[in-house]
Design an enzyme around this catalytic site. Structure first.
Site, mmCIF file in Angstrom:
data_model
loop_
_atom_site.group_PDB
_atom_site.id
_atom_site.type_symbol
_atom_site.label_atom_id
_atom_site.label_comp_id
_atom_site.label_asym_id
_atom_site.label_seq_id
_atom_site.Cartn_x
_atom_site.Cartn_y
_atom_site.Cartn_z
ATOM 1 N N ASP A 41 -11.829 24.224 -6.490
ATOM 2 C CA ASP A 41 -12.698 24.233 -5.314
ATOM 3 C C ASP A 41 -13.871 25.183 -5.498
ATOM 4 O O ASP A 41 -14.982 24.903 -5.069
ATOM 5 C CB ASP A 41 -11.912 24.637 -4.068
ATOM 6 C CG ASP A 41 -10.927 23.553 -3.668
ATOM 7 O OD1 ASP A 41 -11.062 22.427 -4.192
ATOM 8 O OD2 ASP A 41 -10.034 23.836 -2.860
ATOM 9 N N SER A 86 -7.190 -16.323 -11.992
ATOM 10 C CA SER A 86 -5.846 -15.788 -11.769
ATOM 11 C C SER A 86 -4.978 -16.245 -12.938
ATOM 12 O O SER A 86 -5.469 -16.837 -13.892
ATOM 13 C CB SER A 86 -5.295 -16.256 -10.438
ATOM 14 O OG SER A 86 -5.301 -17.650 -10.411
ATOM 15 N N LYS A 119 2.119 -5.855 -14.154
ATOM 16 C CA LYS A 119 1.242 -6.583 -13.229
ATOM 17 C C LYS A 119 1.181 -5.794 -11.927
ATOM 18 O O LYS A 119 2.074 -5.873 -11.085
ATOM 19 C CB LYS A 119 1.765 -7.993 -12.981
ATOM 20 C CG LYS A 119 0.821 -8.830 -12.155
ATOM 21 C CD LYS A 119 1.242 -10.288 -12.166
ATOM 22 C CE LYS A 119 0.225 -11.178 -11.474
ATOM 23 N NZ LYS A 119 0.003 -10.810 -10.077
ATOM 24 N N ARG A 144 -13.028 -9.244 -6.527
ATOM 25 C CA ARG A 144 -12.871 -10.564 -7.116
ATOM 26 C C ARG A 144 -13.637 -11.611 -6.311
ATOM 27 O O ARG A 144 -14.215 -12.528 -6.877
ATOM 28 C CB ARG A 144 -11.380 -10.908 -7.161
ATOM 29 C CG ARG A 144 -11.093 -12.260 -7.738
ATOM 30 C CD ARG A 144 -9.594 -12.436 -7.961
ATOM 31 N NE ARG A 144 -9.334 -13.719 -8.567
ATOM 32 C CZ ARG A 144 -9.266 -14.859 -7.898
ATOM 33 N NH1 ARG A 144 -9.471 -14.866 -6.593
ATOM 34 N NH2 ARG A 144 -9.031 -15.999 -8.528
ATOM 35 N N LYS A 326 6.634 -13.184 -13.286
ATOM 36 C CA LYS A 326 6.837 -12.552 -11.982
ATOM 37 C C LYS A 326 8.298 -12.211 -11.769
ATOM 38 O O LYS A 326 9.177 -12.980 -12.132
ATOM 39 C CB LYS A 326 6.405 -13.513 -10.873
ATOM 40 C CG LYS A 326 4.910 -13.694 -10.799
ATOM 41 C CD LYS A 326 4.369 -13.003 -9.574
ATOM 42 C CE LYS A 326 3.165 -13.772 -9.044
ATOM 43 N NZ LYS A 326 2.824 -13.404 -7.703
ATOM 44 N N CYS A 421 15.795 0.898 29.642
ATOM 45 C CA CYS A 421 16.084 1.502 28.343
ATOM 46 C C CYS A 421 17.550 1.239 27.994
ATOM 47 O O CYS A 421 18.435 1.524 28.800
ATOM 48 C CB CYS A 421 15.812 3.001 28.397
ATOM 49 S SG CYS A 421 16.462 3.888 26.978
ATOM 50 N N CYS A 424 19.660 4.750 28.162
ATOM 51 C CA CYS A 424 19.928 5.535 29.364
ATOM 52 C C CYS A 424 19.764 4.740 30.655
ATOM 53 O O CYS A 424 20.068 5.236 31.731
ATOM 54 C CB CYS A 424 19.034 6.769 29.404
ATOM 55 S SG CYS A 424 17.306 6.380 29.708
ATOM 56 N N CYS A 439 10.607 4.074 27.295
ATOM 57 C CA CYS A 439 11.582 4.596 28.245
ATOM 58 C C CYS A 439 10.908 5.752 28.983
ATOM 59 O O CYS A 439 10.309 6.627 28.355
ATOM 60 C CB CYS A 439 12.810 5.105 27.485
ATOM 61 S SG CYS A 439 13.888 6.118 28.506
ATOM 62 N N CYS A 444 16.175 11.150 27.988
ATOM 63 C CA CYS A 444 16.947 10.044 27.419
ATOM 64 C C CYS A 444 17.674 10.521 26.154
ATOM 65 O O CYS A 444 17.060 11.095 25.251
ATOM 66 C CB CYS A 444 16.004 8.895 27.084
ATOM 67 S SG CYS A 444 16.816 7.578 26.174
HETATM 68 S S1 IVH Z 1 -5.125 -9.991 -16.476
HETATM 69 C C1 IVH Z 1 -7.744 -14.069 -16.332
HETATM 70 N N1 IVH Z 1 -3.623 -7.878 -16.300
HETATM 71 O O1 IVH Z 1 -2.942 -10.216 -11.339
HETATM 72 C C2 IVH Z 1 -7.097 -13.139 -15.350
HETATM 73 N N2 IVH Z 1 -4.140 -9.076 -14.318
HETATM 74 O O2 IVH Z 1 -3.084 -13.536 -11.114
HETATM 75 C C3 IVH Z 1 -6.314 -12.162 -16.095
HETATM 76 N N3 IVH Z 1 -3.192 -8.084 -12.294
HETATM 77 O O3 IVH Z 1 -5.933 -11.196 -10.036
HETATM 78 C C4 IVH Z 1 -5.853 -11.032 -15.303
HETATM 79 N N4 IVH Z 1 -2.200 -6.390 -13.269
HETATM 80 O O4 IVH Z 1 -5.616 -8.767 -10.113
HETATM 81 C C5 IVH Z 1 -4.214 -8.885 -15.639
HETATM 82 N N5 IVH Z 1 -2.317 -5.972 -16.290
HETATM 83 C C6 IVH Z 1 -2.913 -6.967 -15.631
HETATM 84 C C7 IVH Z 1 -2.804 -7.125 -14.232
HETATM 85 C C8 IVH Z 1 -3.432 -8.191 -13.611
HETATM 86 C C9 IVH Z 1 -2.452 -6.997 -12.128
HETATM 87 C C10 IVH Z 1 -3.605 -9.015 -11.212
HETATM 88 C C11 IVH Z 1 -5.058 -9.339 -11.244
HETATM 89 C C12 IVH Z 1 -5.166 -10.843 -11.135
HETATM 90 C C13 IVH Z 1 -3.756 -11.272 -10.926
HETATM 91 C C14 IVH Z 1 -3.489 -12.458 -11.812
#
Ligand code: IVH
Length: 687
Positions: A41, A86, A119, A144, A326, A421, A424, A439, A444
């Site tokens: 700081d 995506s 991810k 995005r 996933k 309530c 009570c 309440c 209570c």
């Molecule tokens: S690569 C061509 N790497 O997951 C797109 N995505 O559905 C390739 N995400 O919208 C994305 N961690 O926001 C990539 N290590 C990672 C990630 C990642 C999270 C998200 C990203 C994207 C979605 C993919």
């Protein structure tokens, strides 16, 4: 200002910026600070003060400039260098095998390696760095958006401390980065910050954010960089691009380069060649999921070689060279068996769904919150309905929607919010314009129990060992009738309780004794005043310094405190207007509580500084500026003297400005003041 004087200042300013950047990196990227906050700081303060007296030397990349002006109207849109797509999802080893085979076939069995990444469940961002005087500097940050066109959220992203504002030229070069490039990655809100945010929101009577992803997305799209700066977000990069093309021959290399350049690259990553290794990474990630401190919803597997990525190309919406594995969704379908109503410490009645137990993400869920009567109406919920239940982070499971198909017939019992309530039997009332029933009985027993649990909890008085079972017993035996009663408990009384030996009774008494030294802000939070959450309690304690002056304060005085509006002020005034509450405070004082005010680091950032305001400011009234300066520990005086630290000059500033020039007092602008007021490194877990 003569050039000579500037030179010394200039080199000190550059040095300070470098030092501060170094410590920011250690703190926000490496998570291993080397100096105490106070020292940091002091560096910041010195830089701010030098910059204020040499405003010509302020550059946008300075660490003091993370919080700048807010965008005036929404966020301008801008196109992406290449679409932000995506990923396709898989969630079983057989699907992984299929993907891997396709990849190998498409590259005609060329040797291929894979990068495994987590991810992260946040919001994806594209950060554009462009050549600047000191090296590549953050020029623009886009969300995005629709994947083709994003929203310019630069001002907000600048407040994320793990996203460097500038990468010193030499550092960029040795990391292999050109002067201009693009970094894509994910901004996430750490679980801690998320829980804290929701605590605050609830204390202020606002609906909590559903999960860290929504909280991160909401934060990034807030039109108020000041708010963004206060919440912790972290940026984890996962791509380095130039003109829309991979910057490096390998993804692995890109991650290493970004790390070397000072980005917070996720340390959990692996470079592998076989399917077994890919699967091992998935399992490992799933095991670690709970303890990461941020949310992930799977792993991303990427072909490492850029040349092979190019050969693989894209399907319509996703690359063929990457896949999201996933984890099993943390949601499930189950039936609502009953709806009960819980009484909180403020008397708030919360409907809770009793569910047929269902395993979600490895945890058996049998209850879920329904928030309030409006929420039940919004969902159109009946008892006996099948519902989707979601579990995100450490949040209480939540009913998201009703399932209705031939396998899931609708329930047939309407739920009616009780008029009394459940604990009570006193009236349950809903104030005009509020979502919650409450309440009305201050005595209570359910409220009392919750107040005791709140008072004893870790963030409040931290009386370890005073949990639900114990509180229930204490109340049932009439040993305590309120929080002050905790302080007259005796060893004999405690020893006599179920599952209590002499040793644990002594420990508990010691814990209770220790809590007497709890600082004012904690006691205030512990009192359970409506809308006074942890943060507000801290701001009040900082501003008033003692329980007496807070209790004496009228609504106007209260509203001079940062973030305290009419609603909170009224709740505080009403609280202390009740004789039982004043007696409670008196009881705590007699019990030996010290209510010591303890200045918090970030609100004493203007400690010892005296400001004189002159002219008209554009963004805040003089009263507002005064309140903010005082809340940050500074003073505002009417006349310029040798003791004045800064003169803040607004539009049409007059004689005070002249006087400042004569006395050589630094003159700053409104924007500089705003920057000084922006709390450095706030909202973070300390240490
Ligand atoms: S690569 C061509 N790497 O997951 C797109 N995505 O559905 C390739 N995400 O919208 C994305 N961690 O926001 C990539 N290590 C990672 C990630 C990642 C999270 C998200 C990203 C994207 C979605 C993919």
């Amino acid at each position: 200002m003569p050039g000579g004087a500037d030179d010394g200042a200039q080199s000190r300013i550059l040095e300070l910026r470098q030092t501060i950047r170094h410590h920011d990196h250690l703190y926000f990227v490496e998570d291993s600070p080397e100096i105490p906050d106070a020292e940091y700081d002091a560096l910041m303060r010195e830089l701010r003060s030098l910059e204020s007296s040499h405003p010509r030397l302020i550059v946008p990349d300075s660490p003091t400039q993370r919080v700048g002006g807010k965008p005036k109207e929404g966020f301008p849109k801008a196109p992406h260098s290449r679409p932000m797509l995506s990923l396709d999802n898989i969630n079983a080893p057989e699907e992984l095998e299929e993907w891997e085979k396709k990849v190998r076939a498409a590259v005609a069995n060329a040797p291929v390696s894979f990068v495994c990444e987590l991810k992260l469940d946040g919001i994806s961002l594209a950060l554009h760095y462009a050549d600047g005087p000191e090296g590549p500097r953050l020029e623009r940050a886009l969300t995005r958006g629709d994947g083709i066109i994003g929203e310019d959220v630069t001002a907000n992203v600048r407040t994320i401390r793990s996203a460097p504002l500038v990468i010193p030229r030499e550092r960029a070069r040795s990391a292999g980065l050109p002067p201009a490039f693009e970094v894509r990655g994910e901004a996430v809100m750490p679980t801690q910050a998320f829980l804290k945010l929701n605590q605050e929101r609830e204390a202020q009577g606002q609906a909590p954010a559903a999960n860290p992803r929504n909280a991160a997305a909401g934060t990034i799209r807030t039109l108020e960089p000041n708010i963004v700066a206060r919440r912790r977000l972290d940026f984890y990069p996962y791509f380095a691009l130039q003109d829309g093309e991979n910057l490096f021959a390998e993804q692995w290399e890109a991650l290493e380069a970004l790390q070397a350049a000072g980005f917070r690259v996720n340390p959990r990553r692996a470079l592998v060649r076989t399917r077994e290794e890919l699967l091992a990474f998935v399992s490992e990630a799933e095991r670690e999921r709970q303890s990461l401190g941020y949310e992930i919803d799977g792993v991303v597997l990427k072909v490492n070689e850029s040349a092979l990525q190019k050969r693989l190309g894209f399907t319509g919406r996703a690359p063929r060279w990457a896949i999201a594995y996933k984890f099993t969704a943390r949601s499930g379908v189950t039936r609502i068996e009953e709806i009960t109503v819980q009484v909180g410490r403020t008397g708030k009645l919360t409907p809770v769904a009793g569910l047929s137990p269902v395993v979600i993400g490895g945890i058996t869920v049998s209850r879920a919150t329904l928030h309030n009567a409006d929420e039940i109406e919004r969902l159109g919920l009946r008892i006996g309905d099948f519902v989707h239940v979601e579990r995100g982070g450490d949040v209480i499971p939540k009913v998201v929607s009703v399932v209705e198909d031939k396998d899931h017939p609708r329930g047939d019992r309407q739920f009616h919010f009780p008029g009394r309530c459940p604990a009570c039997g006193s009236a349950a009332v809903r104030a005009e314009g509020e979502a919650d029933f409450r309440c009305v009985n201050a005595d209570c027993p359910a409220r009392l129990k919750e107040s005791l649990l709140h008072f004893a909890s870790r963030n409040v008085m931290n009386i370890d060992g005073l949990g639900e079972a114990l509180v229930t017993q204490l109340l049932a035996r009439g040993l305590v009738r309120g929080v002050a009663g905790l302080y007259s408990l005796t060893l004999e009384q405690l020893e006599d309780l179920e599952r209590m030996g002499e040793k644990s009774a002594r420990t508990l008494l010691q814990q209770i004794e220790n809590s007497k030294k709890a600082p004012l802000n904690r006691v205030l939070f512990g009192l359970g005043i409506r809308f006074v959450g942890e943060r507000t309690a801290q701001l009040l304690a900082d501003a008033f310094g003692s329980m007496e002056s807070l209790m004496r304060a009228d609504s106007e005085a209260l509203q001079r405190v940062q973030e305290v509006g009419p609603r909170i002020a009224q709740a505080i005034v009403e609280f202390f207007a009740e004789s039982r509450n004043r007696e409670l405070v008196e009881g705590l004082r007699l019990a030996g509580l010290t209510f010591t005010a303890q200045k918090r680091r970030s609100s004493s950032q203007l400690d010892g500084f005296t400001f004189v305001l002159t002219g008209t400011m554009a963004g805040m009234s003089r009263e507002e500026a005064t309140a903010k300066i005082e809340a940050a520990g500074g003073r505002v005086s009417a006349a310029v003297s040798k003791k004045t630290s800064y003169v803040v000059a607004g539009e049409a500033a007059g004689s005070k400005l002249e006087k400042a020039r004569v006395l050589g007092i630094p003159v700053i602008e409104e924007g500089d003041l705003a920057a000084m007021l922006a709390e450095p490194r706030d909202g973070l877990p300390q240490g």
